[in-house]
Scaffold this motif. Structure first.
Motif, mmCIF file in Angstrom:
data_model
loop_
_atom_site.group_PDB
_atom_site.id
_atom_site.type_symbol
_atom_site.label_atom_id
_atom_site.label_comp_id
_atom_site.label_asym_id
_atom_site.label_seq_id
_atom_site.Cartn_x
_atom_site.Cartn_y
_atom_site.Cartn_z
ATOM 1 N N GLU A 101 0.831 -1.218 0.000
ATOM 2 C CA GLU A 101 0.000 0.000 0.000
ATOM 3 C C GLU A 101 0.858 1.258 0.000
ATOM 4 O O GLU A 101 0.614 2.197 -0.757
ATOM 5 C CB GLU A 101 -0.869 0.037 1.268
ATOM 6 N N ILE A 102 1.854 1.268 0.868
ATOM 7 C CA ILE A 102 2.666 2.486 1.003
ATOM 8 C C ILE A 102 3.482 2.708 -0.270
ATOM 9 O O ILE A 102 3.569 3.820 -0.784
ATOM 10 C CB ILE A 102 3.561 2.415 2.270
ATOM 11 N N ARG A 103 4.031 1.614 -0.806
ATOM 12 C CA ARG A 103 4.823 1.742 -2.049
ATOM 13 C C ARG A 103 3.955 2.259 -3.199
ATOM 14 O O ARG A 103 4.359 3.176 -3.921
ATOM 15 C CB ARG A 103 5.398 0.377 -2.444
ATOM 16 N N ALA A 104 2.746 1.688 -3.341
ATOM 17 C CA ALA A 104 1.883 2.102 -4.464
ATOM 18 C C ALA A 104 1.496 3.575 -4.323
ATOM 19 O O ALA A 104 1.502 4.327 -5.303
ATOM 20 C CB ALA A 104 0.636 1.222 -4.504
ATOM 21 N N ALA A 105 1.180 3.987 -3.099
ATOM 22 C CA ALA A 105 0.764 5.376 -2.888
ATOM 23 C C ALA A 105 1.905 6.333 -3.206
ATOM 24 O O ALA A 105 1.720 7.338 -3.904
ATOM 25 C CB ALA A 105 0.308 5.563 -1.438
ATOM 26 N N LEU A 106 3.121 5.995 -2.730
ATOM 27 C CA LEU A 106 4.265 6.888 -2.993
ATOM 28 C C LEU A 106 4.576 6.932 -4.483
ATOM 29 O O LEU A 106 4.862 7.996 -5.034
ATOM 30 C CB LEU A 106 5.507 6.405 -2.230
ATOM 31 N N LYS A 107 4.492 5.783 -5.134
ATOM 32 C CA LYS A 107 4.800 5.726 -6.568
ATOM 33 C C LYS A 107 3.878 6.675 -7.336
ATOM 34 O O LYS A 107 4.333 7.498 -8.140
ATOM 35 C CB LYS A 107 4.623 4.285 -7.053
ATOM 36 N N VAL A 108 2.572 6.594 -7.030
ATOM 37 C CA VAL A 108 1.605 7.437 -7.746
ATOM 38 C C VAL A 108 1.827 8.910 -7.394
ATOM 39 O O VAL A 108 1.823 9.784 -8.271
ATOM 40 C CB VAL A 108 0.165 6.978 -7.419
ATOM 41 N N LEU A 109 2.056 9.202 -6.127
ATOM 42 C CA LEU A 109 2.253 10.612 -5.731
ATOM 43 C C LEU A 109 3.496 11.195 -6.408
ATOM 44 O O LEU A 109 3.476 12.341 -6.879
ATOM 45 C CB LEU A 109 2.369 10.733 -4.203
ATOM 46 N N LEU A 110 4.569 10.409 -6.473
ATOM 47 C CA LEU A 110 5.796 10.922 -7.114
ATOM 48 C C LEU A 110 5.617 11.111 -8.624
ATOM 49 O O LEU A 110 6.132 12.061 -9.198
ATOM 50 C CB LEU A 110 6.984 9.981 -6.857
ATOM 51 N N GLN A 111 4.850 10.197 -9.220
ATOM 52 C CA GLN A 111 4.582 10.327 -10.667
ATOM 53 C C GLN A 111 3.722 11.544 -10.971
ATOM 54 O O GLN A 111 4.006 12.322 -11.868
ATOM 55 C CB GLN A 111 3.755 9.121 -11.129
ATOM 56 N N ARG A 112 2.655 11.682 -10.190
ATOM 57 C CA ARG A 112 1.661 12.712 -10.511
ATOM 58 C C ARG A 112 2.075 14.096 -10.017
ATOM 59 O O ARG A 112 1.658 15.105 -10.566
ATOM 60 C CB ARG A 112 0.300 12.341 -9.866
ATOM 61 N N LEU A 113 2.841 14.155 -8.921
ATOM 62 C CA LEU A 113 3.215 15.446 -8.335
ATOM 63 C C LEU A 113 4.741 15.543 -8.239
ATOM 64 O O LEU A 113 5.306 15.621 -7.140
ATOM 65 C CB LEU A 113 2.598 15.600 -6.926
ATOM 66 N N PRO A 114 5.442 15.525 -9.375
ATOM 67 C CA PRO A 114 6.908 15.431 -9.320
ATOM 68 C C PRO A 114 7.570 16.630 -8.649
ATOM 69 O O PRO A 114 8.677 16.505 -8.130
ATOM 70 C CB PRO A 114 7.320 15.323 -10.796
ATOM 71 N N ALA A 115 6.876 17.783 -8.630
ATOM 72 C CA ALA A 115 7.503 18.962 -8.009
ATOM 73 C C ALA A 115 7.038 19.160 -6.560
ATOM 74 O O ALA A 115 7.225 20.241 -5.983
ATOM 75 C CB ALA A 115 7.151 20.206 -8.838
ATOM 76 N N MET A 116 6.466 18.115 -5.975
ATOM 77 C CA MET A 116 5.891 18.223 -4.624
ATOM 78 C C MET A 116 6.920 18.709 -3.586
ATOM 79 O O MET A 116 8.016 18.181 -3.499
ATOM 80 C CB MET A 116 5.402 16.814 -4.260
ATOM 81 N N ARG A 117 6.533 19.749 -2.825
ATOM 82 C CA ARG A 117 7.404 20.197 -1.727
ATOM 83 C C ARG A 117 6.543 20.739 -0.589
ATOM 84 O O ARG A 117 5.417 21.208 -0.807
ATOM 85 C CB ARG A 117 8.386 21.259 -2.226
ATOM 86 N N SER A 118 7.091 20.700 0.617
ATOM 87 C CA SER A 118 6.349 21.190 1.799
ATOM 88 C C SER A 118 6.185 22.686 1.730
ATOM 89 O O SER A 118 7.115 23.390 1.329
ATOM 90 C CB SER A 118 7.140 20.895 3.064
ATOM 91 N N VAL A 119 5.026 23.187 2.176
ATOM 92 C CA VAL A 119 4.885 24.640 2.229
ATOM 93 C C VAL A 119 4.689 25.115 3.667
ATOM 94 O O VAL A 119 4.500 26.293 3.902
ATOM 95 C CB VAL A 119 3.707 25.151 1.361
ATOM 96 N N GLU A 120 4.721 24.225 4.605
ATOM 97 C CA GLU A 120 4.452 24.615 5.993
ATOM 98 C C GLU A 120 5.203 23.640 6.895
ATOM 99 O O GLU A 120 5.153 22.438 6.651
ATOM 100 C CB GLU A 120 2.943 24.444 6.218
#
Ligand code: HEM
Length: 405
Positions: free
Chosen positions: A364-383
């Motif tokens: 579950e954790i691997r699949a979720a991270l894989k999709v998040l990294l694919q879909r939101l490649p520029a993801m960064r914390s804002v807070e």
């Protein structure tokens, strides 16, 4: 739950090693530092717990030995008091032959092969569905909008329960989880869930499909099948044991990567190679089940040659959080380093009650991270955010994960 005060007359119990917090109730912000300082003095600590004192095991060796010692510290002694009233007589409350047979009956549904074949088809599409809901906004709180809902939905889909009712399942899961603090809501959730699922179990007995509930209804071991009540209590347990843990585990993995951008970049550059190790390392670095309470029903003399005599009814804490950062076991333990390549950690426990959902949780954790990294490649914390204790310090996860992408 109230436990009697510890009065052994033994020297260790007269002196608290960590003061100022009650480990049953308080979120302890500097937990890792407190543990490192206490561990440098001795491998266990006497700490305040439920208004009395508990023995907390701090090293990898002691926590491993404690999990394996069902004779001295049976899981059933604590779960009978803390979860049985609302979840029923689950496998966590069983010991000996009863536990062995019940595990044999539920294990087939969770084997690595089954998880790989049946479950993975559910995971990535579900993760995509959740991202679809917020991607266009360019920002989100991944706790409220992703991690919290994802594992409950995985479980309901695995069980083959109607997807239209996923919101109800999410609410029941939250209420069951909060049993110690809000028993009435938890008991209501338990009742409603039982009424909902009982006729479905009956139908699957007669007309099984290829879902997990049918596997539970039809598996045979040592000449018998699970009774209806065994299935129902197992299903009730799946929500707190399988959903809350995984939601926090996924949150901790995201927290670790977002606060270590160089490690995040390493995973993004080669997810096929790095992702599984990022998950393992995050479970070591910040395990979601941090401090498991137990109690010893009978006195234990000189346990593990520590010179420690533990009186009957003493609460104990298996500090997975501390064991996973034991420098005798992990060099530079506070460093989050996905290049460590260590497995397994104690994140899923050990001994007879070791987590049944390990393969599922990892998938579950691997699949979720894989999709998040694919879909939101520029993801960064804002807070800025932090990992905090839930149910006292027992479970740990980030309070929020606000990101822009
Ligand atoms: C990251 C996610 C997870 C973590 C960290 C985790 C951790 C643990 C730990 C530490 C235990 C041992 C408890 C004890 O000894 O008192 C345990 C037991 C258990 N877990 Fe998990 N778990 C996770 C996910 C899951 C999932 C996804 C499922 C199933 C859907 C699951 C089902 C169970 C069950 C049924 C037990 C009780 C086993 C027994 O008593 O024989 N867990 N888990």
């Amino acid at each position: 739950m109230s436990l009697p005060a510890v009065r052994g007359g033994f020297e260790p119990f007269d002196v608290l090693d960590i003061e100022g917090y009650d480990f049953a109730f308080d979120d302890i912000p500097n937990l890792h530092e407190l543990f490192a300082a206490a561990r440098a003095r001795k491998p266990y600590a006497i700490v305040p717990f439920l208004g009395t004192r508990a023995v907390l095991f701090l090293t990898h060796d002691l926590v491993t030995a404690a999990f394996k010692d069902e004779e001295s510290f049976p899981a059933s002694a604590i779960y009978a008091a803390t979860t049985e009233p609302v979840l029923g007589h689950t496998i966590q409350c069983m010991r000996g032959a009863e536990h062995r047979i019940n595990r044999k009956l539920v294990v087939p549904a969770f084997r690595r092969k089954v998880v790989t074949e049946q479950v993975e088809a559910i995971l990535e599409p579900l993760a995509h569905e959740l991202v679809d809901r917020f991607e266009a906004r360019g920002e989100a709180d991944l706790v409220t909008e992703f991690t919290h809902g994802y594992p409950v939905r995985v479980i309901t889909r695995l069980l083959g329960l109607p997807m239209d009712d996923e919101e109800r399942f999410r609410r029941w899961a939250v209420d069951l989880f909060h049993f110690p603090m809000a028993p009435e809501a938890a008991e209501r959730a338990s009742r409603e869930f039982t009424e909902y699922v009982t006729p479905i179990v009956a139908r699957r007995r007669i007309d099984p499909g290829d879902d997990l509930l049918s596997t539970l209804a039809c598996t045979e071991a040592e000449g018998r099948r699970l009774t209806d009540e065994e299935i129902l209590s197992f299903l009730r347990l799946l929500f707190p044991a399988g959903a809350d843990t995984t939601y926090l585990g996924l949150g901790n993995a995201l927290y670790a990567l977002l606060t270590h951008p160089e490690q995040l970049a390493r995973v993004s550059a080669d997810p096929d190679e790095e992702l599984e190790w990022a998950v393992e390392e995050s479970l070591r670095w910040e395990p979601p089940v941090g401090l498991l309470p137990r109690v010893c029903p009978a006195p234990v003399r000189d346990w593990q040659g520590l010179g420690l005599d533990i009186p009957a009814e003493t609460p104990l804490i298996f500090a997975i959080t501390a064991a996973n950062r034991d420098p005798a076991h992990y060099p530079d333990p506070d460093v989050f380093d996905i290049g460590r390549r260590v497995r397994p950690t104690l994140a899923f426990g050990d001994g007879p009650h070791v987590c049944l959902g390990t393969w599922l949780a990892l998938a579950e954790i691997r699949a979720a991270l894989k999709v998040l990294l694919q879909r939101l490649p520029a993801m960064r914390s804002v807070e800025p955010t932090r990992v905090r204790g839930l149910l006292g310090t027992a479970l740990r996860g980030p309070e929020s994960l606000r990101v822009r992408f």
